[in-house]
Write an enzyme that holds these catalytic residues in place. Structure first.
Site, PDB file in Angstrom:
ATOM      1  N   LYS A  79      -0.177  -5.681 -10.338  1.00 48.38           N
ATOM      2  CA  LYS A  79      -1.407  -4.811 -10.097  1.00 48.38           C
ATOM      3  C   LYS A  79      -1.962  -4.540 -11.444  1.00 48.38           C
ATOM      4  O   LYS A  79      -0.800  -3.941 -12.150  1.00 48.38           O
ATOM      5  CB  LYS A  79      -1.203  -3.823  -9.027  1.00 48.38           C
ATOM      6  CG  LYS A  79      -2.452  -3.275  -8.462  1.00 48.38           C
ATOM      7  CD  LYS A  79      -2.110  -1.928  -7.627  1.00 48.38           C
ATOM      8  CE  LYS A  79      -3.180  -1.297  -6.918  1.00 48.38           C
ATOM      9  NZ  LYS A  79      -2.895  -0.338  -5.903  1.00 48.38           N
ATOM     10  N   SER A 154      -6.259  -0.799  -2.052  1.00 47.37           N
ATOM     11  CA  SER A 154      -6.538  -1.193  -3.484  1.00 47.37           C
ATOM     12  C   SER A 154      -5.950  -2.201  -3.873  1.00 47.37           C
ATOM     13  O   SER A 154      -6.587  -2.695  -4.877  1.00 47.37           O
ATOM     14  CB  SER A 154      -6.680   0.016  -4.173  1.00 47.37           C
ATOM     15  OG  SER A 154      -5.321   0.521  -4.457  1.00 47.37           O
ATOM     16  N   SER A 178      -2.275   1.410   0.190  1.00 49.47           N
ATOM     17  CA  SER A 178      -2.940   0.100  -0.799  1.00 49.47           C
ATOM     18  C   SER A 178      -1.889  -1.130  -0.875  1.00 49.47           C
ATOM     19  O   SER A 178      -2.399  -2.142  -1.425  1.00 49.47           O
ATOM     20  CB  SER A 178      -3.084   0.831  -2.228  1.00 49.47           C
ATOM     21  OG  SER A 178      -4.334   1.315  -1.956  1.00 49.47           O
TER      22      SER A 178
END
Ligand code: GLN
Length: 476
Positions: A79, A154, A178
């Site tokens: 990420k 996210s 997330s």
């Protein structure tokens, strides 16, 4: 089966038996990215060092196959809020568009020590605030199961990359859901470790009392391998607990599963409810005991979270002022203008909303009414879980109230977006480990969409969480 479709466990076996090389495995992932990512947009950056890293791993297998660590030669995605030295790390925000990391995050150092192949950086909601990956400054990611739908967020880029077999596994971060929510929407496994299990050194901080880094994988066994690789004490993050904090109690013969009644009430999609209920029945059939339990303060979790998170966000993001870090508006004349204009242009709307709410909640005169109150609520929520774990071994419920929603469906209504995390935020507030695993599918517009089931364990009971996850994963 193509190489990019393999799990960590399968790929590691094939690499060790020299059935294929890490270079071939990495090239298969890169080919899948070339083919699919123009539609999905899971990646912000594909590393130009990946094939070299794969060749290094192959040398290791050639020279000393028996001592190669479990992740040697395995292509992983990261990420874009986790620092890799010398590479862009943007948190999908205009604010950090040109930021190049000057050091490796601890989790990255650990992966590099295992000679994993870091394939690229994945898309996310701007600064990790969001539940759909639509707020990325670089444009949204799409759900591989239905390109009209969001992958969750996210960590939607990592979720979509794993689900579309563009990599073998990935890392995300989870402050309020997330990792687990995108795992649920994309039909994969996503695990948020106990607060204090994994170092956040080199993770761009969102809300420091909640943030954890964790794995997004194709199976529970893979999540365990990746978790074992990244966890552990670190001189750079004082919140990481010593090794002996982890429980190694064996699982009882008859597992007691607590089913929180608050997680099955209004707002839960009937098809999702049905899918989870059927899987719970399968657990019972397989020998577990089901107990209805209550987490009486559940309805306060989201309101409490949305005081605590904005408060911590307002403090953590203060350094992004256009001088110390971040987008710099150079037309401005005074220092105040530089701050104000850089922040006005660099932050997306959700970030600004949270900074304003947080600054307000922490301000003199309002602190006790909001922040102190939210901390008290947090304690009550934590106590609910402690009471529950006095009666049962684990808790099971849905990960999200609905399957993946349509792109644009919630972008104009922050409250609706926040509700996507109604079953995940409490776990962060209480610091517990939680994992979403695929539970089945529901039909929407003739397309099968995945549903995730969330397993919640007491703090530092990751071993038991994985053990139960592995059993549930095999149930019909
Ligand atoms: N969607 C939640 C939020 O926006 C969770 C985000 C996260 O876990 N990083 O706060």
């Amino acid at each position: 089966m193509q190489l990019n479709q393999l799990t960590i466990t399968e790929a590691a076996k094939g690499l060790r038996s020299r059935e294929f090389s890490s270079e071939e495995l990495t090239r298969a992932c890169l080919a899948a990215i070339r083919e699919r990512d123009k539609d999905i947009h899971a990646f912000l950056k594909i590393s130009d060092r990946a094939t070299d890293a794969a060749k290094e791993a192959d040398k290791l297998f050639k020279n000393d196959p028996d001592t190669a660590p479990p992740l040697t030669g395995i292509p992983l995605v990261i990420k874009d809020n986790i620092l890799i030295e010398g590479e862009y790390c943007t948190a999908a925000s205009r604010m950090l568009e040109n930021y190049i990391a000057s050091y490796d995050a601890t989790v990255i150092r650990k992966l590099k020590n295992q000679h994993a192949v870091l394939l690229g950086k994945t898309n996310m909601d701007d600064s990790a605030m969001g539940s759909s990956t639509e707020s990325s400054y670089f444009g949204p990611t799409k759900n591989p199961h239905d390109l009209r739908r969001v992958p969750g967020g996210s960590s939607g880029g990592s979720g979509a990359a794993v689900a579309a077999d563009m990599c073998i596994a990935g890392l995300g971060s989870d402050t309020g859901g997330s990792i687990r929510q995108p795992a649920s929407f994309c039909g994969i496994v996503g695990m948020k470790p106990t607060y204090g299990a994994v170092s956040r050194h080199g993770l761009i901080a969102m809300a420091s009392s909640l943030d954890q880094i964790g794995p997004l994988t194709k199976t529970v066994a893979d999540a365990e391998i990746l978790f074992d690789a990244i966890r552990g004490q670190d001189g750079f993050d004082a919140t990481v607990a010593p090794e002996d904090s982890f429980s190694d109690e064996p699982m009882p013969e008859k597992i007691r599963i607590g089913v929180p009644k608050e997680y099955f009430s209004d707002g839960l999609d009937p098809d999702v409810k049905d899918t989870i209920t059927k899987l719970l029945a399968a657990c019972e059939w397989a020998g577990a005991q089901l107990h209805e339990i209550s987490l009486p303060h559940s309805s306060y979790a989201l309101p409490g979270y949305y005081i605590i998170v904005p408060s911590e966000v307002s403090a953590n993001l203060a350094r992004l002022d256009g001088i110390r870090y971040g987008y710099h508006e150079s037309k401005s004349m005074t220092l105040f203008d530089v701050y104000a204009q850089s922040r006005a242009a660099g932050f997306g709307p959700e970030i600004k909303r949270r900074i304003m709410l947080g600054t307000y909640a922490l301000s003199a005169g309002y602190y006790d009414a909001y922040y102190t109150k939210a901390q008290q609520v947090r304690r009550l929520i934590s106590d609910d879980f402690s009471d529950a774990f006095a009666k049962v071994d684990i808790l099971i419920g849905p990960t999200t109230p609905t399957p993946a929603f349509l792109c644009g469906e919630k972008t104009n209504d922050p409250l609706k977006m926040y509700l996507a995390d109604i079953y995940t935020v409490a776990i962060n507030l209480a610091g517990l480990p939680g994992m979403s695993i695929p539970a089945g599918f529901v039909m929407r517009d003739g397309i099968k969409l995945p549903v995730g089931l969330q397993i919640i364990a007491p703090r530092f009971h990751e071993k038991q969480l994985f053990a139960i996850g592995k059993i549930i994963e095999t149930l019909p």
